[in-house]
Write a protein that holds these residues in place. Structure first.
Motif, PDB file in Angstrom:
ATOM      1  N   ALA A   1       0.822  -1.210   0.000  1.00 31.62           N
ATOM      2  CA  ALA A   1       0.000   0.000   0.000  1.00 31.62           C
ATOM      3  C   ALA A   1       0.857   1.263   0.000  1.00 31.62           C
ATOM      4  N   GLU A   2       1.954   1.251   0.743  1.00 33.93           N
ATOM      5  CA  GLU A   2       2.788   2.452   0.877  1.00 33.93           C
ATOM      6  C   GLU A   2       3.810   2.577  -0.245  1.00 33.93           C
ATOM      7  N   GLY A   3       4.149   1.429  -0.841  1.00 27.67           N
ATOM      8  CA  GLY A   3       5.195   1.458  -1.855  1.00 27.67           C
ATOM      9  C   GLY A   3       6.576   1.600  -1.263  1.00 27.67           C
ATOM     10  N   GLU A   4       6.696   1.421   0.022  1.00 24.01           N
ATOM     11  CA  GLU A   4       7.980   1.518   0.726  1.00 24.01           C
ATOM     12  C   GLU A   4       8.115   0.343   1.688  1.00 24.01           C
ATOM     13  N   ASP A   5       9.380  -0.062   1.938  1.00 25.30           N
ATOM     14  CA  ASP A   5       9.612  -1.137   2.896  1.00 25.30           C
ATOM     15  C   ASP A   5       9.571  -0.628   4.341  1.00 25.30           C
ATOM     16  N   THR A   6      10.030   0.604   4.544  1.00 28.21           N
ATOM     17  CA  THR A   6      10.088   1.176   5.891  1.00 28.21           C
ATOM     18  C   THR A   6       9.507   2.576   5.889  1.00 28.21           C
ATOM     19  N   VAL A   7       9.144   3.027   7.080  1.00 26.61           N
ATOM     20  CA  VAL A   7       8.640   4.379   7.242  1.00 26.61           C
ATOM     21  C   VAL A   7       9.156   4.930   8.567  1.00 26.61           C
ATOM     22  N   THR A   8       9.547   6.194   8.558  1.00 29.41           N
ATOM     23  CA  THR A   8      10.057   6.834   9.777  1.00 29.41           C
ATOM     24  C   THR A   8       8.893   7.386  10.595  1.00 29.41           C
ATOM     25  N   VAL A   9       8.876   7.038  11.864  1.00 26.39           N
ATOM     26  CA  VAL A   9       7.780   7.438  12.752  1.00 26.39           C
ATOM     27  C   VAL A   9       8.360   8.194  13.944  1.00 26.39           C
ATOM     28  N   PRO A  10       7.886   9.422  14.226  1.00 28.97           N
ATOM     29  CA  PRO A  10       8.366  10.154  15.411  1.00 28.97           C
ATOM     30  C   PRO A  10       7.811   9.521  16.694  1.00 28.97           C
ATOM     31  N   VAL A  11       8.638   9.464  17.730  1.00 32.78           N
ATOM     32  CA  VAL A  11       8.232   8.905  19.018  1.00 32.78           C
ATOM     33  C   VAL A  11       8.760   9.807  20.135  1.00 32.78           C
ATOM     34  N   THR A  12       8.223   9.593  21.311  1.00 35.53           N
ATOM     35  CA  THR A  12       8.745  10.249  22.517  1.00 35.53           C
ATOM     36  C   THR A  12       9.475   9.206  23.344  1.00 35.53           C
ATOM     37  N   ALA A  13      10.761   9.440  23.577  1.00 37.82           N
ATOM     38  CA  ALA A  13      11.578   8.477  24.320  1.00 37.82           C
ATOM     39  C   ALA A  13      11.480   8.737  25.817  1.00 37.82           C
ATOM     40  N   GLY A  14      11.512   7.646  26.581  1.00 39.18           N
ATOM     41  CA  GLY A  14      11.468   7.751  28.034  1.00 39.18           C
ATOM     42  C   GLY A  14      12.704   7.151  28.670  1.00 39.18           C
ATOM     43  N   LEU A  15      12.507   6.359  29.733  1.00 41.67           N
ATOM     44  CA  LEU A  15      13.609   5.766  30.474  1.00 41.67           C
ATOM     45  C   LEU A  15      14.338   4.728  29.624  1.00 41.67           C
ATOM     46  N   ALA A  16      15.669   4.764  29.669  1.00 37.99           N
ATOM     47  CA  ALA A  16      16.494   3.790  28.956  1.00 37.99           C
ATOM     48  C   ALA A  16      17.301   2.991  29.964  1.00 37.99           C
ATOM     49  N   ALA A  17      17.313   1.666  29.807  1.00 35.34           N
ATOM     50  CA  ALA A  17      18.080   0.794  30.694  1.00 35.34           C
ATOM     51  C   ALA A  17      18.181  -0.581  30.075  1.00 35.34           C
ATOM     52  N   ASP A  18      19.307  -1.269  30.371  1.00 35.96           N
ATOM     53  CA  ASP A  18      19.517  -2.649  29.921  1.00 35.96           C
ATOM     54  C   ASP A  18      19.347  -2.803  28.410  1.00 35.96           C
ATOM     55  N   GLY A  19      19.739  -1.788  27.637  1.00 34.85           N
ATOM     56  CA  GLY A  19      19.697  -1.888  26.178  1.00 34.85           C
ATOM     57  C   GLY A  19      18.364  -1.555  25.552  1.00 34.85           C
ATOM     58  N   TYR A  20      17.343  -1.194  26.371  1.00 35.00           N
ATOM     59  CA  TYR A  20      16.030  -0.860  25.839  1.00 35.00           C
ATOM     60  C   TYR A  20      15.662   0.562  26.246  1.00 35.00           C
ATOM     61  N   VAL A  21      14.766   1.171  25.468  1.00 30.98           N
ATOM     62  CA  VAL A  21      14.290   2.510  25.761  1.00 30.98           C
ATOM     63  C   VAL A  21      12.769   2.530  25.656  1.00 30.98           C
ATOM     64  N   GLU A  22      12.159   3.206  26.593  1.00 30.37           N
ATOM     65  CA  GLU A  22      10.702   3.358  26.587  1.00 30.37           C
ATOM     66  C   GLU A  22      10.308   4.342  25.488  1.00 30.37           C
ATOM     67  N   ILE A  23       9.239   4.024  24.743  1.00 29.59           N
ATOM     68  CA  ILE A  23       8.740   4.943  23.723  1.00 29.59           C
ATOM     69  C   ILE A  23       7.228   5.084  23.860  1.00 29.59           C
ATOM     70  N   SER A  24       6.719   6.224  23.402  1.00 27.24           N
ATOM     71  CA  SER A  24       5.278   6.425  23.265  1.00 27.24           C
ATOM     72  C   SER A  24       5.037   7.064  21.899  1.00 27.24           C
ATOM     73  N   CYS A  25       3.932   6.675  21.288  1.00 28.04           N
ATOM     74  CA  CYS A  25       3.681   7.105  19.908  1.00 28.04           C
ATOM     75  C   CYS A  25       2.182   7.025  19.616  1.00 28.04           C
ATOM     76  N   ASP A  26       1.685   7.975  18.824  1.00 27.71           N
ATOM     77  CA  ASP A  26       0.266   7.982  18.454  1.00 27.71           C
ATOM     78  C   ASP A  26      -0.016   7.142  17.212  1.00 27.71           C
ATOM     79  N   ASP A  27       1.021   6.700  16.524  1.00 32.58           N
ATOM     80  CA  ASP A  27       0.835   5.917  15.299  1.00 32.58           C
ATOM     81  C   ASP A  27       0.281   4.536  15.666  1.00 32.58           C
ATOM     82  N   GLU A  28      -0.835   4.164  15.106  1.00 35.11           N
ATOM     83  CA  GLU A  28      -1.493   2.895  15.433  1.00 35.11           C
ATOM     84  C   GLU A  28      -0.689   1.688  14.991  1.00 35.11           C
ATOM     85  N   ARG A  29       0.297   1.880  14.119  1.00 31.37           N
ATOM     86  CA  ARG A  29       1.104   0.758  13.648  1.00 31.37           C
ATOM     87  C   ARG A  29       2.199   0.369  14.643  1.00 31.37           C
ATOM     88  N   VAL A  30       2.484   1.259  15.593  1.00 30.28           N
ATOM     89  CA  VAL A  30       3.519   0.977  16.592  1.00 30.28           C
ATOM     90  C   VAL A  30       2.858   0.243  17.763  1.00 30.28           C
TER      91      VAL A  30
END
Length: 421
Positions: A382-411
């Motif tokens: 549908a998009e004609g692309e393999d990937t798409v860039t989505v803005p997120v809000t980053a939160g706490l990072a620890a043990d190699g992972y980072v918390e994110i929040s996003c309004d995009d329903e695909r995330v």
């Protein structure tokens, strides 16, 4: 022939895979920043318990109250009985080094008065270091509580008191008689004799007031204490330390780097893992900076503690002490003298959140955080692309992972994000 492979087929098998993005899944998890280290589980502050028997007139034979390993010594307990007399456990850091009686002054007297106050016994003015009549009465009351007669100078002192009382009565009668006779010189002589007799009586009264021999007290700091080792038995001559005692509760001591120490504070919850894999709870009791090289530790009189404002070497390790919680006697025995893994959470998300590997996070031209979402087959069509860039809000990072929040329903959990190529 089944093992023969043509050069063309071999080249096809060993050819690199078709280039493409490396992806990872969006997860729903608790992101927790944790200080991890190892620590020794021990009873804190092991010391040898020595009783001063140098002033004993009798042989220092152990006659009773011999504790067993694992017993707990509290303030007011009889730690040992020597020559029929008790060694009373009292709280204090200064060991008993002399017999205490009315009229003496010193830091050991002040320590005794503080200890007696802990039994709700009035031992005289707490702001003075004088062993006075109130202190003697309090000592006598303490002996009465533990079921022993307080030291009062013995038979000789009691005989001397009776003689002094009789001398005062006789001198008073002589003075009355002299005054009736009207002879001034005789009256003066009788009055001087009465004054001398009264002074002797005062000294005799002091001599029979309760005292505290050094052989009948065991001063221990940080009570209660646990008996770790008993070195005497009933009937033995007491020589050297009678026992070894330590703190009554377990403590875990470890070290952390300065960057981790800056995140720790007293009262923080922690966990540690026993040798059998069982997790236990603990609480951070203290975090201490290392002493500066070439300098002696400061005493409480000098301001106390180490100079935390002084610059520490980058490689210096900070000491951290933790207190285990709610352990059974069996667990205490199993954990003692073991090395355990410590986990001290210093920051955590409030429950499970969306999280991605830190490598999935990148910065846009405006400094905003973003992820590269790898689309599924239907979305790619549908998009004609393999990937798409989505803005997120980053939160706490620890043990190699980072918390994110996003309004995009695909995330959503399970969605794929690009972490490399």
């Amino acid at each position: 022939m089944q093992f023969v492979v043509s050069p063309a087929e071999l080249a096809a098998r060993t050819a690199p895979p078709e280039a493409g993005p490396v992806t990872a899944s969006v997860e729903e998890r608790v992101v927790e920043n944790t200080v991890v280290t190892r620590g020794e589980v021990t009873y804190a502050g092991a010391v040898d318990a020595e009783i001063d028997t140098s002033s004993l007139e009798e042989r220092a034979v152990v006659t009773g109250h011999v504790p067993e390993v694992g017993d707990e010594l509290k303030a007011g307990d009889v730690a040992l009985e020597v020559a029929g007399r008790p060694a009373i456990v009292l709280p204090g850091a200064l060991p008993a080094y002399r017999d205490l009686r009315v009229g003496l002054r010193g830091p050991d007297v002040a320590e005794l008065k503080t200890a007696l106050a802990g039994f709700d016994l009035w031992a005289g003015d707490p702001d003075t270091d004088l062993y006075d009549a109130d202190t003697a009465v309090a000592v006598g009351a303490l002996y009465e509580r533990i079921g022993y007669e307080a030291p009062t100078g013995g038979d000789e002192a009691r005989v001397a008191l009776r003689d002094a009382e009789r001398a005062v009565r006789d001198a008073d009668a002589e003075l009355v008689s002299a005054n009736r006779g009207g002879d001034a010189a005789t009256a003066r002589t009788a009055n001087d004799a009465l004054v001398d007799a009264q002074e002797t009586l005062a000294e005799a009264q002091v001599a029979v007031m309760p005292s505290l021999p050094a052989s009948e007290v065991l001063m221990l700091s940080a009570l209660p204490r646990r008996v770790d080792d008993v070195r005497v038995a009933r009937g033995d001559m007491l020589q050297g330390a009678a026992m070894q005692v330590s703190g009554a509760t377990l403590a875990i001591t470890g070290t952390v780097a300065k960057r981790d120490a800056d995140l720790l504070q007293e009262g923080q919850a922690a966990t540690f893992t026993g040798a059998d894999g069982t997790d236990f709870n603990a609480t951070v009791e203290s975090v201490r900076a290392p002493e500066k090289a070439g300098s002696a530790p400061k005493s409480d009189d000098d301001g106390g503690g180490s100079d935390e404002s002084a610059e520490q070497p980058a490689a210096a390790r900070f000491s951290v002490t933790l207190k285990p919680e709610k352990l059974s006697a069996e667990q205490v025995d199993a954990l003692r003298d073991t090395n355990v893994r410590l986990r001290i959470p210093v920051a955590s998300t409030d429950g499970a959140v969306l999280a991605v590997p830190i490598a999935a996070l990148s910065a846009g031209s405006g400094g905003e955080d973003r992820i590269e979402l790898h689309l599924d087959a239907e979305s790619r069509k549908a998009e004609g692309e393999d990937t798409v860039t989505v803005p997120v809000t980053a939160g706490l990072a620890a043990d190699g992972y980072v918390e994110i929040s996003c309004d995009d329903e695909r995330v959503v959990p399970g969605a794929e994000v690009v972490v490399g190529t």
